[in-house]
Scaffold this active site. Structure first.
Site, PDB file in Angstrom:
ATOM      1  N   ARG A  29      12.933 -75.733  39.060  1.00 52.15           N
ATOM      2  CA  ARG A  29      12.717 -75.366  40.464  1.00 52.15           C
ATOM      3  C   ARG A  29      13.881 -74.502  40.920  1.00 52.15           C
ATOM      4  O   ARG A  29      14.870 -74.984  41.477  1.00 52.15           O
ATOM      5  CB  ARG A  29      12.603 -76.640  41.309  1.00 52.15           C
ATOM      6  CG  ARG A  29      12.281 -76.393  42.780  1.00 52.15           C
ATOM      7  CD  ARG A  29      11.992 -77.723  43.465  1.00 52.15           C
ATOM      8  NE  ARG A  29      11.725 -77.593  44.880  1.00 52.15           N
ATOM      9  CZ  ARG A  29      12.665 -77.570  45.825  1.00 52.15           C
ATOM     10  NH1 ARG A  29      13.932 -77.680  45.506  1.00 52.15           N
ATOM     11  NH2 ARG A  29      12.316 -77.450  47.093  1.00 52.15           N
ATOM     12  N   SER A  54       1.453 -80.333  45.268  1.00 55.60           N
ATOM     13  CA  SER A  54       2.004 -81.234  46.289  1.00 55.60           C
ATOM     14  C   SER A  54       0.934 -81.486  47.343  1.00 55.60           C
ATOM     15  O   SER A  54       0.372 -80.531  47.883  1.00 55.60           O
ATOM     16  CB  SER A  54       3.216 -80.603  46.977  1.00 55.60           C
ATOM     17  OG  SER A  54       4.224 -80.350  46.047  1.00 55.60           O
ATOM     18  N   LYS A  89      15.823 -80.941  50.121  1.00 53.88           N
ATOM     19  CA  LYS A  89      14.844 -79.935  50.534  1.00 53.88           C
ATOM     20  C   LYS A  89      14.960 -79.739  52.042  1.00 53.88           C
ATOM     21  O   LYS A  89      14.560 -80.616  52.817  1.00 53.88           O
ATOM     22  CB  LYS A  89      13.434 -80.387  50.143  1.00 53.88           C
ATOM     23  CG  LYS A  89      12.345 -79.343  50.410  1.00 53.88           C
ATOM     24  CD  LYS A  89      11.031 -79.811  49.779  1.00 53.88           C
ATOM     25  CE  LYS A  89       9.802 -79.215  50.412  1.00 53.88           C
ATOM     26  NZ  LYS A  89       9.440 -77.902  49.967  1.00 53.88           N
TER      27      LYS A  89
HETATM   28  N1  TZP Z   1       9.678 -82.051  47.761  1.00 58.57           N
HETATM   29  C1  TZP Z   1       9.596 -83.054  48.627  1.00 58.57           C
HETATM   30  S1  TZP Z   1      11.057 -83.910  48.721  1.00 58.57           S
HETATM   31  C2  TZP Z   1      11.792 -82.903  47.569  1.00 58.57           C
HETATM   32  C3  TZP Z   1      10.892 -81.945  47.150  1.00 58.57           C
HETATM   33  C4  TZP Z   1      11.152 -80.904  46.172  1.00 58.57           C
HETATM   34  C5  TZP Z   1      13.199 -83.051  47.127  1.00 58.57           C
HETATM   35  C6  TZP Z   1      13.423 -84.271  46.293  1.00 58.57           C
HETATM   36  O1  TZP Z   1      14.784 -84.393  45.968  1.00 58.57           O
HETATM   37  P1  TZP Z   1      15.563 -85.788  46.025  1.00 58.57           P
HETATM   38  O2  TZP Z   1      17.018 -85.419  45.887  1.00 58.57           O
HETATM   39  O3  TZP Z   1      15.096 -86.587  44.867  1.00 58.57           O
HETATM   40  O4  TZP Z   1      15.263 -86.413  47.358  1.00 58.57           O
END
Ligand code: TZP
Ligand code: MG
Length: 215
Positions: free
Chosen positions: A38, A110, A139
């Site tokens: 990503r 998603s 995010k």
């Molecule tokens: N999509 C929803 S939450 C997220 C993404 C890409 C981030 C998840 O990262 P983390 O650090 O595990 O909360």
């Protein structure tokens, strides 16, 4: 790709950590079962640098027999023959992506509702990502925290659909995600920001297996 193990799905880009390649290697040693490349946002690699880094991650994943999935960038996934692509609701339309990548590559989408899950299935998704379950540090434009109720709802309606919970998930709070019916958990910071990524991965895996057997 068949029989994919979604239990511990690690997501990372070079902008998440100082030494992404060694973090990925530690995560693979610790037992991740899927990897999503990503590369997006501030300081993300682009162009040839992005492609070269993707390919080194892809080779490393192949050594461990772990599927290598590209976030958003469908053209890159096709160009380097990745194992799959993951798209969000604001990215390319899942039906179009399935047409572009063909029948065998993995497609992840998603989703945040039953309707989005239904459309993802119709588009030919192999799995869906659902969250953010908890508050996430990773995010900036994440949707509001969703908890686990929608996971439970979608899992009940579509028992054959693999669901990967995402957002703020760590060893101490993955239990409810599994109990709600998620097939696996997906993390960035629980591994990428850990002092010891291999040990953090092994801990997550241990917790996952414990909750799964209790379910
Ligand atoms: N999509 C929803 S939450 C997220 C993404 C890409 C981030 C998840 O990262 P983390 O650090 O595990 O909360
Ligand atoms: Mg996206």
């Amino acid at each position: 790709m068949e029989n994919v193990d979604y239990s511990l799905y690690f997501i990372m880009g070079s902008m998440n950590v100082d030494n992404p390649f060694s973090i990925l290697e530690d995560a693979l040693k610790g037992g991740i079962t899927c990897f999503q490349f990503r590369e997006k946002g501030r300081n993300a690699l682009v162009g040839n640098e992005k492609k070269a880094f993707a390919q080194s991650c892809q080779r490393l994943c192949a050594q461990y027999g772990v599927p290598f999935i590209v976030n958003d960038d469908v053209d890159l996934a096709i160009e380097i023959d990745a194992d799959g692509v993951h798209v969000g609701q604001d990215d390319a339309c899942a039906t179009e992506v399935r047409k572009k990548i063909g029948p065998t590559k993995l497609l992840g989408v998603s989703v945040h509702s039953v309707e989005e899950a239904r459309m993802a299935i119709e588009a030919g998704a192999n799995y869906v990502g659902m969250g953010p379950v908890y508050a996430t540090p990773s995010k900036a434009d994440a949707k509001p925290v969703a908890g686990t109720s929608m996971i439970q709802h979608v899992a009940n309606l579509y028992p054959d659909l693999p669901i990967v919970g995402i957002g703020g998930i760590a060893t101490h709070n993955l239990g409810p995600v599994i109990q709600a019916g998620a097939t696996g958990v997906s993390v960035i910071s629980a591994i990428a920001s850990a002092k010891d990524a291999e040990m953090a991965t092994a801990d997550l895996k241990g917790a996952f297996l414990q909750w799964k057997t209790q379910k």
